[in-house]
Design a protein around this motif. Structure first.
Motif, PDB file in Angstrom:
ATOM      1  N   ILE A 147       5.966   9.092  -7.674  1.00  0.00           N
ATOM      2  CA  ILE A 147       7.204   9.258  -8.438  1.00  0.00           C
ATOM      3  C   ILE A 147       6.905   9.154  -9.936  1.00  0.00           C
ATOM      4  CG2 ILE A 147       9.473   8.249  -8.903  1.00  0.00           C
ATOM      5  CD1 ILE A 147       9.573   7.367  -6.020  1.00  0.00           C
ATOM      6  N   ASP A 148       6.068   8.217 -10.253  1.00  0.00           N
ATOM      7  CA  ASP A 148       5.646   8.029 -11.639  1.00  0.00           C
ATOM      8  C   ASP A 148       5.075   9.329 -12.187  1.00  0.00           C
ATOM      9  OD1 ASP A 148       5.491   6.492 -13.817  1.00  0.00           O
ATOM     10  OD2 ASP A 148       3.593   5.486 -13.274  1.00  0.00           O
ATOM     11  N   PHE A 149       4.343  10.024 -11.334  1.00  0.00           N
ATOM     12  CA  PHE A 149       3.693  11.261 -11.711  1.00  0.00           C
ATOM     13  C   PHE A 149       4.723  12.349 -12.016  1.00  0.00           C
ATOM     14  CE2 PHE A 149       1.457  15.234 -10.554  1.00  0.00           C
ATOM     15  CZ  PHE A 149       0.409  15.138 -11.462  1.00  0.00           C
ATOM     16  N   PHE A 169       0.812  -1.221   0.000  1.00  0.00           N
ATOM     17  CA  PHE A 169       0.000   0.000   0.000  1.00  0.00           C
ATOM     18  C   PHE A 169       0.845   1.271   0.000  1.00  0.00           C
ATOM     19  CE2 PHE A 169       0.905  -1.014   4.323  1.00  0.00           C
ATOM     20  CZ  PHE A 169       1.018   0.196   4.979  1.00  0.00           C
ATOM     21  N   LEU A 170       1.982   1.201   0.716  1.00  0.00           N
ATOM     22  CA  LEU A 170       2.775   2.419   0.873  1.00  0.00           C
ATOM     23  C   LEU A 170       3.651   2.658  -0.346  1.00  0.00           C
ATOM     24  CD1 LEU A 170       3.603   4.647   2.915  1.00  0.00           C
ATOM     25  CD2 LEU A 170       5.462   3.130   3.584  1.00  0.00           C
ATOM     26  N   THR A 171       4.424   1.623  -0.686  1.00  0.00           N
ATOM     27  CA  THR A 171       5.349   1.800  -1.794  1.00  0.00           C
ATOM     28  C   THR A 171       4.624   2.043  -3.114  1.00  0.00           C
ATOM     29  OG1 THR A 171       5.562  -0.594  -1.670  1.00  0.00           O
ATOM     30  CG2 THR A 171       7.427   0.698  -0.910  1.00  0.00           C
ATOM     31  N   SER A 172       3.472   1.388  -3.322  1.00  0.00           N
ATOM     32  CA  SER A 172       2.758   1.669  -4.577  1.00  0.00           C
ATOM     33  C   SER A 172       2.320   3.108  -4.607  1.00  0.00           C
ATOM     34  CB  SER A 172       1.510   0.806  -4.749  1.00  0.00           C
ATOM     35  OG  SER A 172       1.682  -0.417  -4.159  1.00  0.00           O
ATOM     36  N   GLY A 173       1.840   3.580  -3.453  1.00  0.00           N
ATOM     37  CA  GLY A 173       1.364   4.961  -3.389  1.00  0.00           C
ATOM     38  C   GLY A 173       2.480   5.932  -3.723  1.00  0.00           C
ATOM     39  N   VAL A 174       3.612   5.781  -3.014  1.00  0.00           N
ATOM     40  CA  VAL A 174       4.731   6.681  -3.255  1.00  0.00           C
ATOM     41  C   VAL A 174       5.257   6.469  -4.668  1.00  0.00           C
ATOM     42  CG1 VAL A 174       7.005   7.387  -2.458  1.00  0.00           C
ATOM     43  CG2 VAL A 174       5.295   6.689  -0.813  1.00  0.00           C
TER      44      VAL A 174
END
Ligand code: SF4
Ligand code: SF4
Ligand code: SF4
Ligand code: SF4
Ligand code: SF4
Lengths: 115, 554
Positions: free
Chosen positions: B149-151, B140-145
């Motif tokens: 970053i992807d953004f 949940f955390l790493t995907s969010g961050v």
């Protein structure tokens, strides 16, 4: 007339040339309170060691000021570090530290011949 | 386990406890769970260590058994650690928020280690997040961050630099570790193990002292407890002592500038024996100039059931001695007052000064006297004496009793009866008796029979030192007064009728202070003895008088 000279007894003479102030300076640098001693003898009167043997703390101060290192090293061994002397001292002198410093100072003199 | 959780910090300061736990325990779990995860992913019990630590780097985007759960767990743990880290960073800059007045000064090795430690987890988060963005393997955390970053840009660009930075910070940390406070991480485990195995400090430097010295995490909790800072002494506390021993630059001025009051030992989360360690250093420092006391002679002992040793300090508080005499006489005990005229000191002050060999000489002399008297009980009225008699004298068949206990037993067995009053008393725990010997309740029970003992926050193991301690050979009288007043002002806050203590040195120290009246508990008891028992005493005195007349033939 020379018989009446109050400097006759050896104990009242200080040879300035041979005056050894190494221990005195060592102690004074580390325990300034000793400067204010008035030689009242309160410490000697209460001393636990003085009660058992001929030990006189006030005289330690005197020998120290006179640079009498030989006398000092034997005398200072007699203290038991009980701390009564400081409790009665009117000048709040930290006498146990003075004794500790003399012991340490003399030990260092003996091993390294320097301070 | 204890090394990771440190329940002691929790009890004292929950925020600090959480900080330590999330960092240490969280990191530990990250490693363990990470290892498990790798083991499952690789279907192997033996996985190279680097693979587990940098698992997300190697993993790519394979799905494996429970991988979703693991991603979640790892993310959760990372968040746990990060939250602790956040507290740690805030603490460095805003120590007051944590109820800490002081925190330790850092040296350069610490700074490198601290910076890399701070960087490890945020970098891990970023690195794992880019992996998550590239391979979609995050929780949940790493995907969010990762999405964030992807953004911002293409995650593939950040991918290698971030993993590189993460591994570098990890590397830096372990290189800096032996030279920094984080050395406590490996050492503490050894220390706790040895302690549980029953190893104790001896009277000289050995490898166990080293283990203790290196186990100190320099958390500064001891600094916060130490009263010396009230007197502006800020370089001789336990944490600095340990640092100086490690760096081999301990000076006598610092070594002997400590009250040996034990306040710092109570809360040390690692359980370092700060007092004993300091004693060992003092012994080492003064080893070459121990006294021999060959002037001591063996005095003749008097036969009696009970020997009373007042000690040097009690001799400066004559009211305590006369109170003890009154108590002995009323209870009709057969007592020999061993040091009424003269006797060597008990040896404890010498021990506090590190003159262990010299103290042994006094101990031998006194022991022979006590054994010669044939007594079954030795009563002492000074906790400084009590500690050394209890711990360092070998007196078979002689029970060493502190006067509080002795008097309590007399009252309990009906040999002494006391009147009650409604006096409100504050009881000051002497360091040597309380933290030194663990006696907190007996004096309170005894005083409770006579009046009301006020409860306070800073009592028992948290009690103040009166400032008069014989343990400190360097502190000036002026500074001692500041410590004394810190205790006195606190006690006055409870507006008691009187202040009671059980140590002649404390009594002397406090009596010279402000207006509060100070008594030893022996005086309180002697003053409260019932008239009934008093008449008994009178009888004895009259009898003694009559005996005298008889002897003199009158
Ligand atoms: S009691 Fe104090 S002032 Fe008096 S002689 Fe001793 S040290 Fe000096
Ligand atoms: S500390 Fe030493 S000098 Fe002072 S009273 Fe005790 S035995 Fe005497
Ligand atoms: S001695 Fe204990 S309380 Fe003091 S800094 Fe070290 S670990 Fe912390
Ligand atoms: S023993 Fe007392 S005086 Fe010494 S460092 Fe610890 S708290 Fe401070
Ligand atoms: S005098 Fe009493 S309170 Fe003060 S340090 Fe000694 S035992 Fe502790």
């Amino acid at each position: 007339m020379s018989q009446f000279d109050f400097l006759q007894p050896k104990s009242r003479q200080i040879e300035i040339e041979q005056f050894d102030d190494r221990i005195l300076t060592y102690v004074l640098e580390r325990e300034q309170s000793f400067l204010t001693c008035i030689s009242c003898g309160g410490c000697t009167a209460t001393c636990s060691a003085g009660n058992l043997t001929s030990f006189n703390v006030r005289k330690i101060g005197l020998s120290l000021r006179r640079g009498n290192i030989n006398d000092l090293s034997d005398e200072v061994q007699k203290c038991m570090f009980c701390g009564k002397c400081t409790l009665v001292c009117p000048r709040d002198i930290n006498i146990r530290n003075v004794v500790l410093l003399i012991k340490k100072g003399i030990a260092q003199l003996e091993t390294e011949k320097t301070l | 386990m204890e090394a990771l959780l440190h329940r002691k910090i929790f009890r004292k300061n929950p925020v600090l406890g959480y900080m330590h736990m999330s960092l240490a325990f969280g990191w530990f779990l990250l490693i363990v769970v990470g290892h498990l995860e790798t083991m499952i992913a690789e279907h192997s019990l033996f996985v190279p260590f680097h693979k587990a630590v940098f698992f997300r780097y190697y993993e790519g985007f394979d799905e494996f058994f429970l991988s979703g759960l693991f991603s979640f767990l790892m993310d959760f743990l990372l968040l746990f650690v990060l939250s602790g880290l956040m507290f740690a960073i805030v603490k460095r800059f805003r120590k007051k928020l944590f109820g800490l007045r002081r925190t330790t000064h850092l040296k350069s090795g610490d700074k490198i280690a601290l910076t890399s430690l701070w960087l490890i987890f945020p970098l891990r988060l970023l690195a794992e997040s880019t992996s998550a963005a590239v391979y979609h393997n995050g929780g949940f955390l790493t995907s969010g961050v990762g999405a964030a970053i992807d953004f911002i840009g293409n995650p593939a660009i950040f991918y290698y630099p971030l993993w590189m930075a993460y591994s570098l910070s990890l590397g830096f940390f372990f290189v800096a570790l032996p030279n920094s406070r984080y050395m406590h991480i490996p050492t503490e485990v050894v220390f706790i193990f040895l302690r549980v195995a029953g190893i104790r400090l001896k009277k000289q430097n050995d490898s166990y002292t080293d283990v203790q010295v290196f186990s100190c995490s320099r958390c500064g909790i001891c600094l916060d407890k130490c009263q010396l800072s009230v007197a502006g002494i800020d370089d001789s506390q336990s944490v600095y002592l340990l640092k100086n021993i490690r760096n081999k630059n301990l000076s006598d001025e610092k070594l002997f500038n400590c009250l040996m009051c034990g306040r710092c030992q109570v809360d040390c989360p690692v359980g370092i024996e700060t007092i004993e360690l300091r004693t060992v250093q003092r012994i080492e420092s003064t080893r070459e100039y121990n006294s021999s006391y060959d002037y001591l002679i063996q005095e003749v002992a008097t036969k009696a059931d009970v020997v009373y040793f007042a000690g040097c300090m009690t001799h400066l508080t004559p009211r305590v001695i006369s109170s003890m005499k009154k108590i002995f006489a009323t209870a009709e005990e057969d007592v020999w007052f061993m040091d009424e005229v003269k006797a060597p000191c008990c040896g404890r002050p010498l021990m506090l000064a590190g003159q262990y060999e010299a103290a042994r000489k006094l101990i031998e002399n006194n022991s022979r006297m006590i054994l010669d008297s044939g007594a079954h009980t030795l009563v002492v009225s000074c906790p400084i004496c009590y500690k050394v008699f209890k711990e360092d004298y070998k007196l078979p068949d002689v029970e060493v009793v502190f006067h509080a206990q002795y008097i309590y037993d007399l009252i309990h067995s009906g040999k002494l009866s006391v009147d009650t009053s409604n006096q409100r008393m504050v009881y000051h725990d002497p360091c040597e008796l309380g933290r030194g010997m663990g006696m907190y309740e007996t004096p309170r029970k005894l005083l409770g029979r006579i009046g009301e003992v006020v409860h306070m926050k800073d009592e028992k193991e948290y009690a103040f030192c009166c400032g008069g301690s014989l343990g400190n050979l360097k502190i000036s009288e002026d500074k001692r007064k500041l410590l004394r007043d810190q205790a006195l002002v606190t006690y006055e806050g409870f507006s008691p009728d009187i202040l009671v203590t059980a140590c002649p040195k404390c009594k002397k120290t406090f009596a010279a202070g402000r207006k509060l009246k100070v008594f030893d508990l022996a005086e309180i008891v002697a003053g409260a003895i019932c008239v009934d028992s008093l008449s008994k005493e009178k009888e004895i005195l009259e009898k003694q008088e009559a005996d005298c007349y008889a002897v003199e033939g009158l």
